[in-house]
Design an enzyme around this catalytic site. Structure first.
Site, PDB file in Angstrom:
ATOM      1  N   ASN A  27      -2.174  -2.481 -12.888  1.00  0.00           N
ATOM      2  CA  ASN A  27      -2.313  -1.801 -11.595  1.00  0.00           C
ATOM      3  C   ASN A  27      -3.611  -2.155 -10.865  1.00  0.00           C
ATOM      4  O   ASN A  27      -3.775  -1.812  -9.697  1.00  0.00           O
ATOM      5  CB  ASN A  27      -2.172  -0.283 -11.773  1.00  0.00           C
ATOM      6  CG  ASN A  27      -0.736   0.096 -12.096  1.00  0.00           C
ATOM      7  OD1 ASN A  27       0.162  -0.736 -12.002  1.00  0.00           O
ATOM      8  ND2 ASN A  27      -0.527   1.339 -12.495  1.00  0.00           N
ATOM      9  N   ASP A  84       0.595   8.303 -15.693  1.00  0.00           N
ATOM     10  CA  ASP A  84       1.143   7.137 -16.393  1.00  0.00           C
ATOM     11  C   ASP A  84       1.052   7.255 -17.920  1.00  0.00           C
ATOM     12  O   ASP A  84       1.532   6.372 -18.640  1.00  0.00           O
ATOM     13  CB  ASP A  84       0.449   5.845 -15.925  1.00  0.00           C
ATOM     14  CG  ASP A  84       0.822   5.478 -14.503  1.00  0.00           C
ATOM     15  OD1 ASP A  84       1.826   6.016 -13.989  1.00  0.00           O
ATOM     16  OD2 ASP A  84       0.112   4.661 -13.896  1.00  0.00           O
ATOM     17  N   ARG A  96       7.917  -4.855 -17.942  1.00  0.00           N
ATOM     18  CA  ARG A  96       7.258  -4.844 -16.626  1.00  0.00           C
ATOM     19  C   ARG A  96       5.760  -4.568 -16.758  1.00  0.00           C
ATOM     20  O   ARG A  96       4.972  -5.019 -15.936  1.00  0.00           O
ATOM     21  CB  ARG A  96       7.866  -3.758 -15.746  1.00  0.00           C
ATOM     22  CG  ARG A  96       9.298  -4.028 -15.358  1.00  0.00           C
ATOM     23  CD  ARG A  96       9.762  -2.989 -14.383  1.00  0.00           C
ATOM     24  NE  ARG A  96       8.801  -2.892 -13.291  1.00  0.00           N
ATOM     25  CZ  ARG A  96       8.825  -1.975 -12.341  1.00  0.00           C
ATOM     26  NH1 ARG A  96       9.765  -1.063 -12.342  1.00  0.00           N
ATOM     27  NH2 ARG A  96       7.928  -1.960 -11.387  1.00  0.00           N
ATOM     28  N   ARG A 126       8.725   8.873  -3.763  1.00  0.00           N
ATOM     29  CA  ARG A 126       7.653   7.921  -3.496  1.00  0.00           C
ATOM     30  C   ARG A 126       7.585   7.446  -2.030  1.00  0.00           C
ATOM     31  O   ARG A 126       7.809   6.258  -1.738  1.00  0.00           O
ATOM     32  CB  ARG A 126       7.731   6.744  -4.479  1.00  0.00           C
ATOM     33  CG  ARG A 126       7.785   7.242  -5.908  1.00  0.00           C
ATOM     34  CD  ARG A 126       7.611   6.169  -6.912  1.00  0.00           C
ATOM     35  NE  ARG A 126       6.265   5.620  -6.949  1.00  0.00           N
ATOM     36  CZ  ARG A 126       5.928   4.600  -7.713  1.00  0.00           C
ATOM     37  NH1 ARG A 126       6.824   4.026  -8.477  1.00  0.00           N
ATOM     38  NH2 ARG A 126       4.690   4.157  -7.712  1.00  0.00           N
TER      39      ARG A 126
HETATM   40  N1  EPU Z   1       2.547  10.006  -1.811  1.00  0.00           N
HETATM   41  C1  EPU Z   1       2.851  10.543  -0.586  1.00  0.00           C
HETATM   42  N2  EPU Z   1       2.763   9.733   0.519  1.00  0.00           N
HETATM   43  C2  EPU Z   1       2.364   8.432   0.440  1.00  0.00           C
HETATM   44  C3  EPU Z   1       2.035   7.898  -0.813  1.00  0.00           C
HETATM   45  C4  EPU Z   1       2.130   8.716  -1.935  1.00  0.00           C
HETATM   46  O1  EPU Z   1       3.206  11.714  -0.476  1.00  0.00           O
HETATM   47  O2  EPU Z   1       2.297   7.776   1.479  1.00  0.00           O
HETATM   48  C5  EPU Z   1       2.628  10.848  -3.006  1.00  0.00           C
HETATM   49  C6  EPU Z   1       3.556  10.264  -4.067  1.00  0.00           C
HETATM   50  O3  EPU Z   1       4.910  10.612  -3.824  1.00  0.00           O
HETATM   51  C7  EPU Z   1       3.001  10.883  -5.319  1.00  0.00           C
HETATM   52  C8  EPU Z   1       1.493  10.905  -5.041  1.00  0.00           C
HETATM   53  O4  EPU Z   1       1.362  10.835  -3.642  1.00  0.00           O
HETATM   54  O5  EPU Z   1       3.452  12.213  -5.437  1.00  0.00           O
HETATM   55  C9  EPU Z   1       0.711   9.771  -5.678  1.00  0.00           C
HETATM   56  O6  EPU Z   1       1.335   8.519  -5.405  1.00  0.00           O
HETATM   57  P1  EPU Z   1       0.518   7.165  -5.242  1.00  0.00           P
HETATM   58  O7  EPU Z   1       0.697   6.652  -3.860  1.00  0.00           O
HETATM   59  O8  EPU Z   1      -0.876   7.379  -5.726  1.00  0.00           O
HETATM   60  O9  EPU Z   1       1.288   6.198  -6.232  1.00  0.00           O
HETATM   61  P2  EPU Z   1       1.378   4.617  -6.070  1.00  0.00           P
HETATM   62  O10 EPU Z   1       0.148   4.122  -5.447  1.00  0.00           O
HETATM   63  O11 EPU Z   1       2.681   4.252  -5.456  1.00  0.00           O
HETATM   64  C10 EPU Z   1       0.238   3.981  -8.335  1.00  0.00           C
HETATM   65  C11 EPU Z   1       0.614   3.267  -9.598  1.00  0.00           C
HETATM   66  C12 EPU Z   1       1.593   4.125 -10.395  1.00  0.00           C
HETATM   67  C13 EPU Z   1       0.917   5.456 -10.711  1.00  0.00           C
HETATM   68  C14 EPU Z   1       0.473   6.133  -9.416  1.00  0.00           C
HETATM   69  C15 EPU Z   1      -0.292   7.419  -9.645  1.00  0.00           C
HETATM   70  C16 EPU Z   1       0.469   0.925  -9.048  1.00  0.00           C
HETATM   71  C17 EPU Z   1       1.151  -0.369  -8.850  1.00  0.00           C
HETATM   72  N3  EPU Z   1       1.235   1.989  -9.263  1.00  0.00           N
HETATM   73  O12 EPU Z   1       1.447   4.163  -7.595  1.00  0.00           O
HETATM   74  O13 EPU Z   1       1.824   3.414 -11.614  1.00  0.00           O
HETATM   75  O14 EPU Z   1       1.814   6.290 -11.405  1.00  0.00           O
HETATM   76  O15 EPU Z   1      -0.371   5.240  -8.661  1.00  0.00           O
HETATM   77  O16 EPU Z   1      -1.433   7.194 -10.402  1.00  0.00           O
HETATM   78  O17 EPU Z   1      -0.756   0.990  -9.021  1.00  0.00           O
HETATM   79  C18 EPU Z   1       3.073   2.686 -13.464  1.00  0.00           C
HETATM   80  O18 EPU Z   1       2.200   1.836 -13.680  1.00  0.00           O
HETATM   81  O19 EPU Z   1       3.980   2.949 -14.295  1.00  0.00           O
HETATM   82  C19 EPU Z   1       3.073   3.426 -12.209  1.00  0.00           C
HETATM   83  C20 EPU Z   1       4.142   4.065 -11.734  1.00  0.00           C
END
Ligand code: EPU
Length: 425
Positions: A23, A309, A401, A122
């Protein structure tokens, strides 16, 4: 489609080295798009998700070369097609992190709108709000997000908090775009995850001017150009935590190297609470399982809280504790696909809204189970190490993955896992 056959129970012992962070690698690969020329990234893990991202960057017009030792070069001299197509984005949501850098570099970008996935809805509303605040015009057409800023982006004050806290990739997108915007951007309620800090450090190494790294208020003074970089990504704290959980669930003793314990205090705290010993040792730690695991409550939170995670993996461990635990998921309230599968292995888990009550059992019993997402599959592998009999984990591609040859690395610690072709689709 590959399956794992896991013979248990086993007791793990030995040394294992943690790979570079998935990540951190993905947004840092996206950051390379900001600078014309060739960037060299080190410590990039050999994972299916990295291959998908490589494919995405190549179809933008860049050249990407990957070597087996974790070295990856990205030549971003030319970007002639700033589009993230549906066929790639649907395979991996993290593709969305090309949005910010391509908007800043090319003045226009189209990315397929990511759909939901096994861990929840998401949305990306916060990403889009942030880019709009920087002056982009953003609209949705035929399932694609189209963002345009023909006159360039302008620094702004942006609040990035949402109902579940900040957003990791949203912060990454806005920070990358702001690095080339005119003037100062302040991101309030920025994600503080170490992977976001690593991206900010990489951007600064490319010539960006970002302060407040690792804190919820990031200040970004835009610059006119960024230059290519040579940068090594941080170790993967989620992989490290998964090996810690493997030591805990098998009552083993594992020395984990290339692991930044400072990034993992919430995880170490919970493990120590259930009776597991975690001792700093060299550039990592030694983890020793307990005779009897004590139950504990876990609530996932944004960093520095307990990471979502690792929720599934720790739930597998708590399934064998001596009493009742409660696990509350505050980031992705539906991220419980592993619950029913662990119950097929004789765990006693009851879901109550965004919480799971874990009634500890004396033993887990092998069963055929289905992997649903990356971390849920890791939890099933851990359960298989401790369960009596041969556990079949179907749809192993989910685990590939995010974990590089996990079965070989666990086998070197004494696990008995074979990878076979076939299994239930
Ligand atoms: N959210 C919103 N609006 C947005 C974006 C996010 O409401 O515009 C909400 C999401 O629905 C969630 C929370 O905010 O409830 C946090 O989501 P975040 O955007 O932080 O997640 P992400 O950036 O899409 C990354 C990691 C995930 C990890 C999350 C939380 C990467 C590639 N992915 O996802 O990793 O779970 O942060 O720490 O960095 C994994 O590696 O298995 C994985 C899913």
């Amino acid at each position: 489609m590959d399956v794992f056959q896991i013979e248990g129970p086993v007791r793990l012992s030995g040394d294992v080295e943690v790979n570079g962070s998935k990540n951190a690698s993905l947004p840092i690969m996206a950051a390379a798009l900001l600078a014309p020329g060739r960037s060299t990234l080190l410590g990039i893990p050999q994972l299916a998700d990295i291959s998908v991202f490589k494919e995405l960057i190549e179809q933008l017009g860049c050249q990407v070369q990957r070597q087996s030792d974790g070295l990856l070069t990205i030549d971003a001299t030319t970007i002639d097609n700033p589009v993230g197509p549906y066929d790639i984005v649907r395979k991996m949501r993290a593709s969305i992190c090309i949005l910010g850098p391509l908007l800043a570099r090319c003045g226009r970008v189209e990315v397929s709108m990511p759909g939901g996935c096994a861990i929840g809805d998401r949305p990306i509303d916060l990403h889009l709000t942030g880019l709009r605040r920087l002056g982009a015009q953003v609209h949705l057409k035929n399932g694609y997000v189209i963002a345009e800023a023909p006159q360039g982006l302008k620094g702004a004050s942006i609040f990035l908090g949402g109902p579940f806290g900040s957003t990791v990739l949203g912060t990454a997108n806005v920070m990358m775009a702001a690095a080339l915007a005119k003037g100062r951007t302040i991101i309030e309620s920025a994600a503080c995850e170490p992977e976001v800090a690593d991206l900010a450090n990489c951007l600064n190494a490319m010539g960006a001017r970002i302060t407040g790294i690792g804190a919820p208020r990031l200040v970004i003074d835009g610059v006119n150009h960024l230059h290519p970089v040579q940068y090594r990504v941080i170790p993967d704290r989620i992989e490290a935590g998964t090996f810690m959980a493997a030591a805990a669930i098998t009552g083993g003793q594992v020395h984990i190297t290339h692991c930044r314990l400072d990034d993992m205090m919430a995880v170490v705290d919970r493990l120590q609470n259930i009776g597991v010993t975690v001792e700093p040792n060299g550039d990592g730690c030694t983890v020793v399982g307990a005779e009897r695991l004590v139950p504990a409550d876990i609530t996932t939170q944004p960093y520095p809280g307990f990471p979502t995670d690792l929720q599934a993996q720790l739930m597998a461990v708590l399934a064998l504790a001596d009493g009742n635990s409660v696990v509350i998921e505050k980031i992705f309230p539906d991220r419980f696909m592993h619950v029913a599968e662990l119950n097929r292995m004789a765990a006693n888990l009851r879901k109550e809204g965004p919480a799971v009550i874990v009634a500890g059992v004396k033993k887990l019993i092998a069963a055929p189970v289905m992997a649903s997402d990356l971390r849920a599959s890791a939890a099933l592998v851990l359960a298989g190490l401790a369960a009596e009999g041969v556990t079949t984990v179907n749809r192993v591609y989910h685990i590939d993955r995010g974990y590089e040859r996990i079965e070989e690395r666990l086998n070197r610690l004494g696990a008995k896992i074979t990878r076979e072709e076939g299994g239930t689709v």
